[in-house]
Scaffold this motif. Structure first.
Motif, short mmCIF file in Angstrom:
data_model
loop_
_atom_site.label_atom_id
_atom_site.label_comp_id
_atom_site.label_asym_id
_atom_site.label_seq_id
_atom_site.Cartn_x
_atom_site.Cartn_y
_atom_site.Cartn_z
N VAL A 195 -3.44 5.28 2.36
CA VAL A 195 -3.76 4.08 3.13
C VAL A 195 -5.25 3.77 2.98
O VAL A 195 -6.08 4.67 2.79
N PHE A 196 -5.59 2.49 3.03
CA PHE A 196 -6.98 2.07 2.93
C PHE A 196 -7.22 0.91 3.88
O PHE A 196 -6.33 0.56 4.66
N ASP A 197 -8.39 0.35 3.84
CA ASP A 197 -8.77 -0.71 4.78
C ASP A 197 -8.57 -0.25 6.22
O ASP A 197 -7.91 -0.90 7.02
N LYS A 198 -9.16 0.93 6.53
CA LYS A 198 -9.08 1.52 7.88
C LYS A 198 -7.63 1.74 8.31
O LYS A 198 -7.24 1.45 9.46
N SER A 199 -6.83 2.25 7.37
CA SER A 199 -5.41 2.56 7.61
C SER A 199 -4.54 1.34 7.85
O SER A 199 -3.44 1.45 8.38
N ARG A 200 -5.01 0.17 7.46
CA ARG A 200 -4.25 -1.05 7.68
C ARG A 200 -3.56 -1.57 6.42
O ARG A 200 -2.94 -2.63 6.45
N ALA A 201 -3.66 -0.85 5.30
CA ALA A 201 -3.02 -1.32 4.07
C ALA A 201 -2.63 -0.12 3.20
O ALA A 201 -3.28 0.93 3.23
N GLN A 202 -1.56 -0.31 2.44
CA GLN A 202 -1.09 0.71 1.50
C GLN A 202 -0.38 0.03 0.34
O GLN A 202 0.43 -0.88 0.54
N ASN B 23 15.65 -2.75 -10.81
CA ASN B 23 14.77 -3.56 -9.99
C ASN B 23 13.48 -2.78 -9.73
O ASN B 23 13.52 -1.63 -9.29
N SER B 24 12.35 -3.41 -10.02
CA SER B 24 11.04 -2.78 -9.84
C SER B 24 10.19 -3.68 -8.95
O SER B 24 10.08 -4.88 -9.19
N GLN B 25 9.62 -3.09 -7.92
CA GLN B 25 8.85 -3.86 -6.94
C GLN B 25 7.47 -3.25 -6.77
O GLN B 25 7.32 -2.04 -6.56
N LEU B 26 6.46 -4.09 -6.85
CA LEU B 26 5.06 -3.69 -6.73
C LEU B 26 4.45 -4.47 -5.57
O LEU B 26 4.49 -5.70 -5.57
N GLY B 27 3.93 -3.77 -4.57
CA GLY B 27 3.48 -4.49 -3.41
C GLY B 27 2.38 -3.80 -2.63
O GLY B 27 1.98 -2.67 -2.92
N ILE B 28 1.90 -4.51 -1.63
CA ILE B 28 0.93 -3.99 -0.68
C ILE B 28 1.46 -4.29 0.72
O ILE B 28 1.78 -5.44 1.04
N LYS B 29 1.54 -3.24 1.54
CA LYS B 29 1.95 -3.41 2.92
C LYS B 29 0.72 -3.43 3.81
O LYS B 29 -0.16 -2.57 3.67
N SER B 30 0.66 -4.39 4.72
CA SER B 30 -0.45 -4.47 5.66
C SER B 30 0.10 -4.47 7.08
O SER B 30 1.19 -4.98 7.33
N GLY B 31 -0.65 -3.87 8.00
CA GLY B 31 -0.23 -3.80 9.38
C GLY B 31 -1.11 -2.84 10.15
O GLY B 31 -1.96 -2.16 9.57
N PRO B 32 -0.92 -2.75 11.47
CA PRO B 32 -1.74 -1.85 12.28
C PRO B 32 -1.69 -0.40 11.79
O PRO B 32 -2.69 0.31 11.83
N GLU B 33 -0.49 0.06 11.36
CA GLU B 33 -0.33 1.37 10.75
C GLU B 33 0.49 1.15 9.48
O GLU B 33 1.71 1.05 9.54
N ALA B 34 -0.19 1.10 8.35
CA ALA B 34 0.45 0.60 7.13
C ALA B 34 1.64 1.44 6.68
O ALA B 34 2.63 0.91 6.19
N LYS B 35 1.58 2.77 6.84
CA LYS B 35 2.65 3.60 6.31
C LYS B 35 3.85 3.63 7.25
O LYS B 35 5.00 3.69 6.81
N TYR B 36 3.60 3.61 8.54
CA TYR B 36 4.69 3.64 9.51
C TYR B 36 4.59 2.42 10.42
O TYR B 36 3.52 1.94 10.71
N GLY B 37 5.73 1.96 10.90
CA GLY B 37 5.71 0.91 11.89
C GLY B 37 5.69 -0.48 11.31
O GLY B 37 5.97 -0.72 10.13
N ARG B 38 5.32 -1.43 12.15
CA ARG B 38 5.40 -2.83 11.79
C ARG B 38 4.38 -3.21 10.73
O ARG B 38 3.31 -2.62 10.63
N GLY B 39 4.74 -4.23 9.96
CA GLY B 39 3.82 -4.71 8.94
C GLY B 39 4.49 -5.73 8.04
O GLY B 39 5.69 -6.02 8.17
#
Length: 296
Positions: free
Chosen positions: A219-226, A246-262
């Motif tokens: 996670v980066f951006d103070k744990s807000r992105a992965q 199917n291959s997917q490349l992405g960035i998840k952003s949210g209060p806790e990027a790895k777990y929870g909402r985003g």
């Protein structure tokens, strides 16, 4: 004629740009893997209404994983399509396995997957309905999902009218088993098997296999992105074991990027038989772009 030529020229430019972005993004994920640290243990709730993905995490690149997603796809030999996925799992109950070995739980879920003709008339082409009852288990780095599910696929009224087709439902009642292994904090491997118990039309074949892997950056951006790169492979007997990739490349952003909402923003490459139940005999190669919404 000139408008068609312009569209094809523009489509080629979009394809080339997205392919470059896909390659560069994949290299970025790989470069970030070295910094991925070990996960801290996440407390698991026992009893009623547990978090639905606490034991078995959703498959990021499986197009038929229940999800909330908006996607625009650019097939090589067809006009642009818009696709919507509306679906979710809900945890019913979670138990602890004796002697601290792990946990099990039962969920329930459902979803719909419609596709629209995007640039011209916005006609509904097809819609798939899913109803799932998964039983999940987790033991240390291993997790599994054993699931009964029903699929019902229908042509859209607009598609039937334009193509003068006879409407006929395709449906499956199936059992699916998937085993997943967290090989490293940044790497997940999985494989599984599907057996169709009842099918309509009745002459369809019954088995399928699936495998895949997922890479995640730290996670980066103070744990807000992965960042992540996920790849899913499926082989169905009904299409003579042709590879669905199917291959997917992405960035998840949210209060806790790895777990929870985003929100995950992604690029996608798909090749092989289509995932829609009405069109599984059609082969398709396409690029896509979209956003996925995690609500837990």
């Amino acid at each position: 004629m000139s408008s068609v030529t312009s569209y094809l020229r523009g489509f080629s430019i979009v394809q080339a740009t997205m392919k470059k972005a896909f390659v560069l993004g994949g290299l970025l994920i790989i470069s970030l893997l070295g910094s991925a640290g070990a996960d801290e243990p996440v407390p698991l709730q026992l009893g009623a209404a547990p978090k639905s993905d606490g034991l078995f995490a959703p498959l990021l690149a499986d197009p038929r994983e229940l999800q909330f997603t908006l996607r625009v796809a650019f097939p090589e030999q067809a006009m642009t399509t818009a696709e919507v996925a509306i679906g979710h799992y809900y945890g019913i109950y979670r138990w602890a396995i004796p002697n601290g070995l792990g946990y099990t739980q039962v969920n329930i879920g459902g979803g719909i997957f419609p596709r629209f003709n995007f640039p011209n008339n916005r006609d509904l082409q097809v819609i798939d309905f899913y109803g799932n009852i998964p039983f999940d288990i987790r033991v240390d780095k291993w997790s599994g999902r054993f699931m009964f599910y029903h699929v019902s696929s229908h042509l859209g009224d607009d598609y039937i009218r334009v193509n003068n087709q006879i409407a006929e439902k395709n449906s499956w009642n199936s059992i699916r088993s998937i085993v997943s292994y967290d090989a490293a904090p940044s790497l997940r491997l999985y494989g599984g098997h599907t057996l169709n118990l009842l099918v309509h039309p009745s002459d369809q074949k019954h088995q399928a296999f699936q495998s895949g892997f997922e890479l995640r950056s730290n996670v980066f951006d103070k744990s807000r992105a992965q960042a992540y790169w996920a790849n899913d492979f499926q082989w169905w007997e009904r299409t003579n074991w042709k590879t669905m990739f199917n291959s997917q490349l992405g960035i998840k952003s949210g209060p806790e990027a790895k777990y929870g909402r985003g929100i995950s923003y992604f690029l996608e490459f798909t090749k092989g038989p289509e995932y829609y139940g009405q069109f599984f005999t059609h082969n398709e190669t396409r690029l896509g772009v979209g956003a996925k919404f995690d609500i837990d």
